[in-house]
Design a protein around this motif. Structure first.
Motif, PDB file in Angstrom:
ATOM      1  N   GLU A  19       0.826  -1.212   0.000  1.00 57.86           N
ATOM      2  CA  GLU A  19       0.000   0.000   0.000  1.00 57.86           C
ATOM      3  C   GLU A  19       0.852   1.250   0.000  1.00 57.86           C
ATOM      4  O   GLU A  19       0.577   2.207  -0.730  1.00 57.86           O
ATOM      5  CB  GLU A  19      -0.937   0.005   1.212  1.00 57.86           C
ATOM      6  N   LEU A  20       1.888   1.260   0.822  1.00 58.62           N
ATOM      7  CA  LEU A  20       2.748   2.434   0.903  1.00 58.62           C
ATOM      8  C   LEU A  20       3.474   2.673  -0.412  1.00 58.62           C
ATOM      9  O   LEU A  20       3.577   3.819  -0.873  1.00 58.62           O
ATOM     10  CB  LEU A  20       3.762   2.254   2.040  1.00 58.62           C
ATOM     11  N   LYS A  21       3.947   1.613  -1.034  1.00 58.45           N
ATOM     12  CA  LYS A  21       4.645   1.760  -2.311  1.00 58.45           C
ATOM     13  C   LYS A  21       3.732   2.364  -3.371  1.00 58.45           C
ATOM     14  O   LYS A  21       4.138   3.260  -4.116  1.00 58.45           O
ATOM     15  CB  LYS A  21       5.169   0.402  -2.784  1.00 58.45           C
ATOM     16  N   ALA A 217      -1.476   7.330   4.738  1.00 60.85           N
ATOM     17  CA  ALA A 217      -1.475   8.758   4.419  1.00 60.85           C
ATOM     18  C   ALA A 217      -0.499   9.522   5.311  1.00 60.85           C
ATOM     19  O   ALA A 217       0.159  10.469   4.860  1.00 60.85           O
ATOM     20  CB  ALA A 217      -2.879   9.329   4.563  1.00 60.85           C
ATOM     21  N   ARG A 218      -0.400   9.107   6.570  1.00 60.03           N
ATOM     22  CA  ARG A 218       0.525   9.783   7.483  1.00 60.03           C
ATOM     23  C   ARG A 218       1.970   9.516   7.071  1.00 60.03           C
ATOM     24  O   ARG A 218       2.816  10.420   7.082  1.00 60.03           O
ATOM     25  CB  ARG A 218       0.291   9.290   8.920  1.00 60.03           C
ATOM     26  N   LEU A 219       2.259   8.278   6.698  1.00 56.89           N
ATOM     27  CA  LEU A 219       3.618   7.939   6.271  1.00 56.89           C
ATOM     28  C   LEU A 219       3.997   8.671   4.990  1.00 56.89           C
ATOM     29  O   LEU A 219       5.125   9.152   4.849  1.00 56.89           O
ATOM     30  CB  LEU A 219       3.746   6.431   6.081  1.00 56.89           C
ATOM     31  N   VAL A 220       3.056   8.755   4.066  1.00 51.26           N
ATOM     32  CA  VAL A 220       3.317   9.481   2.822  1.00 51.26           C
ATOM     33  C   VAL A 220       3.598  10.948   3.118  1.00 51.26           C
ATOM     34  O   VAL A 220       4.534  11.546   2.562  1.00 51.26           O
ATOM     35  CB  VAL A 220       2.137   9.339   1.851  1.00 51.26           C
ATOM     36  N   PHE A 221       2.812  11.540   3.986  1.00 45.93           N
ATOM     37  CA  PHE A 221       3.014  12.946   4.360  1.00 45.93           C
ATOM     38  C   PHE A 221       4.414  13.155   4.937  1.00 45.93           C
ATOM     39  O   PHE A 221       5.126  14.089   4.526  1.00 45.93           O
ATOM     40  CB  PHE A 221       1.958  13.373   5.384  1.00 45.93           C
ATOM     41  N   GLU A 222       4.813  12.299   5.879  1.00 40.28           N
ATOM     42  CA  GLU A 222       6.116  12.471   6.507  1.00 40.28           C
ATOM     43  C   GLU A 222       7.255  12.225   5.516  1.00 40.28           C
ATOM     44  O   GLU A 222       8.278  12.908   5.556  1.00 40.28           O
ATOM     45  CB  GLU A 222       6.260  11.532   7.715  1.00 40.28           C
ATOM     46  N   PHE A 227      11.773  13.817   2.336  1.00 43.82           N
ATOM     47  CA  PHE A 227      12.471  13.554   1.082  1.00 43.82           C
ATOM     48  C   PHE A 227      12.249  14.650   0.046  1.00 43.82           C
ATOM     49  O   PHE A 227      13.025  14.793  -0.891  1.00 43.82           O
ATOM     50  CB  PHE A 227      12.035  12.207   0.502  1.00 43.82           C
ATOM     51  N   GLY A 228      11.166  15.414   0.209  1.00 41.72           N
ATOM     52  CA  GLY A 228      10.893  16.489  -0.729  1.00 41.72           C
ATOM     53  C   GLY A 228      10.011  16.032  -1.873  1.00 41.72           C
ATOM     54  O   GLY A 228       9.687  14.860  -2.003  1.00 41.72           O
TER      55      GLY A 228
END
Length: 228
Positions: A19-21, A217-222, A227-228
């Motif tokens: 999911e994260l990928k 969503a939280r991991l993607v935000f961080e 990483f930019g």
């Protein structure tokens, strides 16, 4: 786009990041791999070692003609990422560690390995046993547990990363921990942040250790913040 490598934790494999990928692929070129003895790389006669996993990642980067990548390392994956940066600094641009245990000693190693008895897991937590069987193979998942326990006991005797190793890492690093993680303490995470030359600390509120319990969503935000 920025090249981002996701490194899984102990007992895990690349499918933990499905999911994260997918979510991160909108913003980065995302790569995953399985450490030897895990998942698609399930069979191995080699002992599990942070140093071995780190060298595997280095060789994988060489084979795939990747000069340098940023790395998101969950749990053990964060430890491997830092080891790679210490030994092959030219291969790593930035590192984001999540729920990585740094304070290895005999007591902490013994505590963690007590949770890795395959027979007890099979008897008391059959759903988890089935998950591990599907992840690593019906006849191999118990071997993964035993080898992981051996690795932890070895780390309890001697850490794979010394304070000197950490102090030589110059790239930006974000070390993060959940405020409700029973395995990784804020104190050990903050201590490593101080040992690194260019690091920041992130504490995730209302967050435990398992990756699947953290909103994607939280991991993607961080990740995008760092990483930019």
């Amino acid at each position: 786009m920025e090249k981002l490598l996701l490194l899984h934790g102990a007992l895990g494999c690349h499918t933990n990041f499905n999911e994260l990928k997918t979510a991160l692929s909108e913003h980065y070129d995302v790569y995953c791999l399985d450490f030897y003895g895990h998942g698609s790389e399930a069979f191995s006669t080699e002992p599990f070692k942070i140093e071995g996993f780190s060298e595997q990642v280095f060789n994988w980067l060489e084979e795939n003609n990747l000069d340098a990548v940023s790395i998101f390392g969950y749990s053990m994956g964060g430890y491997v990422a830092l080891h790679l940066a210490a030994k092959h600094p030219e291969k790593v641009k930035r590192i984001f560690t999540l729920a990585t245990k740094f304070d290895w000693n005999e007591a902490s190693a013994e505590k963690e390995t007590k949770l890795l008895d395959p027979d007890k897991i099979e008897a008391k937590v059959p759903m988890f046993a089935n998950e591990l069987s599907e992840r690593h193979g019906e006849h191999l998942w118990k071997n993964v547990l035993r080898k992981t326990a051996e690795m932890m006991l070895a780390l309890g005797q001697q850490k794979a990363l010394s304070e000197e190793d950490l102090s030589q890492i110059e790239i930006p690093v974000l070390v993060s921990v959940g405020d409700r993680d029973p395995m990784v303490s804020l104190e050990e995470t903050a201590s490593v942040r101080k040992q690194l030359k260019n690091a920041a600390l992130l504490v995730l509120p209302n967050t435990v250790h398992p990756l699947e319990k953290i909103p994607v969503a939280r991991l993607v935000f961080e990740c995008r913040q760092f990483f930019g």
